[in-house]
Structure formats: C-alpha cells, structure tokens
Design an enzyme around this catalytic site. Structure first.
Site, PDB file in Angstrom:
ATOM      1  N   ASP A   1       0.869  -1.135   0.016  1.00  0.00           N
ATOM      2  CA  ASP A   1      -0.082   0.153  -0.055  1.00  0.00           C
ATOM      3  C   ASP A   1       0.932   1.196   0.019  1.00  0.00           C
ATOM      4  O   ASP A   1       0.402   2.368   0.432  1.00  0.00           O
ATOM      5  CB  ASP A   1      -1.006  -0.022   1.195  1.00  0.00           C
ATOM      6  CG  ASP A   1      -0.206  -0.100   2.632  1.00  0.00           C
ATOM      7  OD1 ASP A   1       1.021  -0.135   2.409  1.00  0.00           O
ATOM      8  OD2 ASP A   1      -0.794  -0.377   3.562  1.00  0.00           O
TER       9      ASP A   1
ATOM     10  N   GLU B   1      -0.088  -9.106  -1.583  1.00  0.00           N
ATOM     11  CA  GLU B   1      -0.743  -8.381  -0.340  1.00  0.00           C
ATOM     12  C   GLU B   1      -2.053  -7.626  -0.833  1.00  0.00           C
ATOM     13  O   GLU B   1      -2.209  -6.651  -0.195  1.00  0.00           O
ATOM     14  CB  GLU B   1       0.079  -7.956   0.535  1.00  0.00           C
ATOM     15  CG  GLU B   1      -0.294  -7.456   1.996  1.00  0.00           C
ATOM     16  CD  GLU B   1       0.586  -6.890   2.993  1.00  0.00           C
ATOM     17  OE1 GLU B   1       1.059  -7.403   3.596  1.00  0.00           O
ATOM     18  OE2 GLU B   1       0.491  -5.766   2.829  1.00  0.00           O
TER      19      GLU B   1
ATOM     20  N   GLU C   1      -2.186   5.018   2.870  1.00  0.00           N
ATOM     21  CA  GLU C   1      -2.266   3.609   2.325  1.00  0.00           C
ATOM     22  C   GLU C   1      -3.454   2.884   2.020  1.00  0.00           C
ATOM     23  O   GLU C   1      -3.448   2.198   1.045  1.00  0.00           O
ATOM     24  CB  GLU C   1      -1.802   2.558   3.553  1.00  0.00           C
ATOM     25  CG  GLU C   1       0.068   2.879   3.836  1.00  0.00           C
ATOM     26  CD  GLU C   1       0.202   4.264   4.898  1.00  0.00           C
ATOM     27  OE1 GLU C   1       1.289   4.446   5.077  1.00  0.00           O
ATOM     28  OE2 GLU C   1      -0.715   4.965   5.282  1.00  0.00           O
TER      29      GLU C   1
ATOM     30  N   HIS D   1       4.561   5.308  14.010  1.00  0.00           N
ATOM     31  CA  HIS D   1       5.151   6.316  12.650  1.00  0.00           C
ATOM     32  C   HIS D   1       4.184   6.614  11.692  1.00  0.00           C
ATOM     33  O   HIS D   1       4.395   7.410  10.861  1.00  0.00           O
ATOM     34  CB  HIS D   1       6.287   5.295  11.919  1.00  0.00           C
ATOM     35  CG  HIS D   1       5.594   4.271  11.255  1.00  0.00           C
ATOM     36  ND1 HIS D   1       5.272   3.110  11.783  1.00  0.00           N
ATOM     37  CD2 HIS D   1       5.234   4.188   9.780  1.00  0.00           C
ATOM     38  CE1 HIS D   1       4.919   2.195  10.506  1.00  0.00           C
ATOM     39  NE2 HIS D   1       4.710   2.895   9.658  1.00  0.00           N
TER      40      HIS D   1
ATOM     41  N   ARG E   1       1.305   8.454   9.490  1.00  0.00           N
ATOM     42  CA  ARG E   1       1.035   9.663   9.207  1.00  0.00           C
ATOM     43  C   ARG E   1      -0.190  10.272   9.864  1.00  0.00           C
ATOM     44  O   ARG E   1      -0.365  11.472  10.440  1.00  0.00           O
ATOM     45  CB  ARG E   1       0.833  10.002   7.618  1.00  0.00           C
ATOM     46  CG  ARG E   1       1.969   9.788   6.873  1.00  0.00           C
ATOM     47  CD  ARG E   1       2.238  10.090   5.647  1.00  0.00           C
ATOM     48  NE  ARG E   1       3.241   9.932   4.711  1.00  0.00           N
ATOM     49  CZ  ARG E   1       4.030  10.933   4.400  1.00  0.00           C
ATOM     50  NH1 ARG E   1       3.591  12.102   4.948  1.00  0.00           N
ATOM     51  NH2 ARG E   1       5.261  11.008   3.638  1.00  0.00           N
TER      52      ARG E   1
ATOM     53  N   HIS F   1      11.267   5.546  14.476  1.00  0.00           N
ATOM     54  CA  HIS F   1      11.386   5.835  13.244  1.00  0.00           C
ATOM     55  C   HIS F   1      12.210   7.046  12.861  1.00  0.00           C
ATOM     56  O   HIS F   1      12.412   8.007  13.679  1.00  0.00           O
ATOM     57  CB  HIS F   1       9.935   6.230  12.814  1.00  0.00           C
ATOM     58  CG  HIS F   1       9.532   6.097  11.258  1.00  0.00           C
ATOM     59  ND1 HIS F   1       9.898   7.206  10.379  1.00  0.00           N
ATOM     60  CD2 HIS F   1       9.237   5.413  10.352  1.00  0.00           C
ATOM     61  CE1 HIS F   1       9.602   6.791   9.252  1.00  0.00           C
ATOM     62  NE2 HIS F   1       9.330   5.520   9.172  1.00  0.00           N
TER      63      HIS F   1
END
Length: 373
Positions: A96, A118, A132, A207, A209, A240
């Site tokens: 993604d 996936e 994603e 991590h 967004r 991260h």
C-alpha cells in the site's frame, strides 16, 4: 523470455518481497529485474543486504522533508524511462505504499500487466490508514493479478467486482520472511539486560502519518504512564527516522531509564526482538501479521485495521490512540495472565510460509500462457 520487474521502496516492502524474488530467481526461463525507489533509504538498505538482493536500478528518490506529491512525481518520471527501456511483461508491486501505487499507475499507462502482492486488505476509510488505504484500493483497480493473503482479502476483492480467476489466496509473504530471520539462539545485549533484571519487554512502534500530532503525543504519554505504573516492564522503541517522531519521543520519553529509544533495527534484529517481546504496542501494519506468528499479543493503536482476521481470532486488539484506553488495555494484558495466554496462543490466520511459492507458480502460469499466445 518472460520478464518480471519487482518494484519496491521501503523496508516493509523489501522484507515481504524478498522471499518472492528469491523464489523467482530459481526459474531461469523468467528474467527477473529489481527496481528500488529508495522511498526510505536507510531502512531499505538493511533488508537488501540481509537477503542478498542487488537492485538492477536504484532511483534514489528520497529527499529531506519529501511530500507525497514529490515522491509520486519523482517515481513516475524516473520509472517511465526504465519501463520503456526494459519492456517487461509484468511488474510486481507490494502492499500500500506510494511506491506501489505510483509504479502500478506508470505500468498501466504503458499497458504493462500489474501483479499485486498482499492485495485486498481494506478498512474502507480512505483516510485510515493514510495514504495507504487509498493506495491499496487504487492499485486494486489497476492490477491484473491479485495475490490475496487471506480469504477475507479475497472476499473484499470479489465484492469490488474483481474477476474470480484473477484472485489467488496465497498467505502472507511476511510469514515466509520470518522463517528465514527468526533464530531461537538469537542474543542481543539489550534483551540480555532486560532478562537479567527479570523484566517483561514491550516492543513499541509508532510512525503512521494519521497519528502525527495529538495521537502520537497520546501514544508516548500512555507509554510513560505504563512505565511509571509497572516496575517490571521495559519498553524498546526503535524510533522511526522521521524527525517529528524522533523529537517528540525524546521530549516525552527521553528521561526514562526503562524506555530504550534506539535506532531502527535491521530485519533480523527486529524480527528477533519481536519474537522475544512480552507484547507489542504498534500503529504499524505488517507487525499485525508477524507478531501472532510468534505468539506475541498485539495492541493496535489505530481506530481501524485492514487486517481484521487477527482481531476476529483474538491475536490483535484495536485500542485507538486515546491515552487512557492504551494504558487500560495494556494493563489488562500485564495483569491478567489468562487473557494474555488466550491472545498469545490464538491461531495465526496469515499463512503457512508457502506464499512465495504460490505467487511464483501463478506467475509461471502467466508466462506459459504468454508463450502460447
């Protein structure tokens, strides 16, 4: 000769594509080329080295403070020339990421077949996870082959009108990768230190967004609350590389001796840290598949998950990003041994370690069909 180009740019993509690439390389009548975008440079290189993958092309598009628009346009401009030059029969993308979506779009513009590893994971909220969820749905529109990790993912694709013959349930390649990285004899000084003090290790990853800002503050404050409430836990947080996350983590957690803010781990270290953790707090995606395979309960600090199978069988629990909820649900697992055992022993719904073989067999079938045409 049938030519397949695998394209990826981040560490999670590389981990999950590595077993497929290794399997493809066994078949000499398929020419396999590798393009990396290096959307995340440092984390990607660790995986390439471990799995002994040497890219044929490295777009090296990573820039300081890059935006999604900047990543998208850079990949499309660089990738187009390579697709024209190489003329592949198929490109293989994973998951993604912006790399996966942009590569699929560029291939579509050149009428190159797209195979999606996936495929079919859905929250049906285009802003969660962001970007994603939208990336994955848009790749699904463009893909010619959908390698779905579970029957639920297959059903999602069928409900969207994807032809049955284009969907193959494979299991998840993350399980294939775990079989190559997890070692019962693995040792690390940090793990040894935590064990010697007879403390339970919590692995934290954060991590996403959509969690930037208040939600990330809540996650870190909840972590602080837990460490102050329980003397027998230590938290390991591979931070991260995003500067915003690093700064906030240091600000909220940096003074706690039982919170270890460490650099990102390479793939073998991370998988083995995961396997030796008592439980996991995460907003990540792939860990929701990996941890249950190792018998480690997962609390997902998000409001949605594109991996509902783990929730249904009890290996995962969605806890959102409210400070009090994270503390309460983690405390339940730390205090209630029976609840912990139920989560730790629930069956893993994500595969048997043979996903890469199933994927490559379908690609071989496509190659044969192409020759007959």
């Amino acid at each position: 000769m049938y030519k397949v180009i695998a394209i990826f740019g981040t560490r999670p993509e590389a981990i999950k594509m590595a077993p497929v690439i290794q399997e493809l390389k066994k078949h000499h009548h398929i020419e396999t080329k590798i393009i990396v975008t290096a959307q995340h440079r440092e984390m990607l290189d660790q995986v390439l080295e471990y799995f002994d993958i040497v890219p044929d092309y490295d777009l090296n598009i990573m820039k300081v403070n890059q935006t999604l628009v900047g990543v998208t346009t850079a990949i499309m401009q660089e990738l187009e020339a390579l697709l024209i030059q190489e003329k592949p029969n198929m490109i293989l993308v994973h998951g993604d990421t912006t790399t996966a979506f942009t590569s699929a779009m560029t291939a579509y513009y050149h009428q190159i077949s797209v195979a999606h590893v996936e495929a079919g994971l859905r929250t049906n909220n285009k802003y969660s996870p962001f970007p994603e969820e939208a990336n994955r749905q848009l790749i699904g529109v463009l893909a010619d082959l959908h390698f779905a990790p579970t029957n639920q993912a297959k059903q999602n694709l069928l409900e969207e009108g994807k032809p049955l013959e284009t969907i193959i349930v494979t299991g998840n390649t993350s399980i294939d990768a775990l079989m190559k990285t997890v070692n019962d004899d693995y040792r690390h000084p940090l793990i040894d230190s935590i064990r010697q003090k007879q403390r339970r290790m919590i692995l934290l990853t954060a991590h996403r967004r959509e969690n930037f800002g208040e939600s990330m503050q809540n996650i870190f404050m909840a972590t602080r609350d837990l460490v102050e409430a329980y003397d027998d836990i230590e938290v390991v947080f591979p931070v991260h590389l995003n500067p915003l996350i690093k700064q906030l983590a240091k600000q909220v957690l940096g003074d706690l001796s039982r919170v270890h803010l460490i650099p990102p781990l390479d793939v073998i270290d991370f998988h083995n840290f995961l396997g030796q953790s008592y439980l996991v707090l995460t907003d990540s995606g792939g860990i929701q598949e990996e941890a249950p395979s190792l018998g480690v309960p997962v609390l997902v600090m998000r409001d949605t998950t594109e991996r509902p199978e783990g929730v249904e069988v009890g290996t995962l629990k969605l806890v959102g990003c409210h400070r009090e909820t994270i503390v309460a649900e983690t405390s339940r697992l730390l205090d209630d041994l029976e609840l912990y055992k139920r989560m730790a022993s629930a069956s893993n719904p994500y595969g048997d370690g043979q996903a890469s073989i199933r994927i490559v067999n379908k690609i071989l079938e496509s190659a044969l069909s192409n020759q007959n045409d």
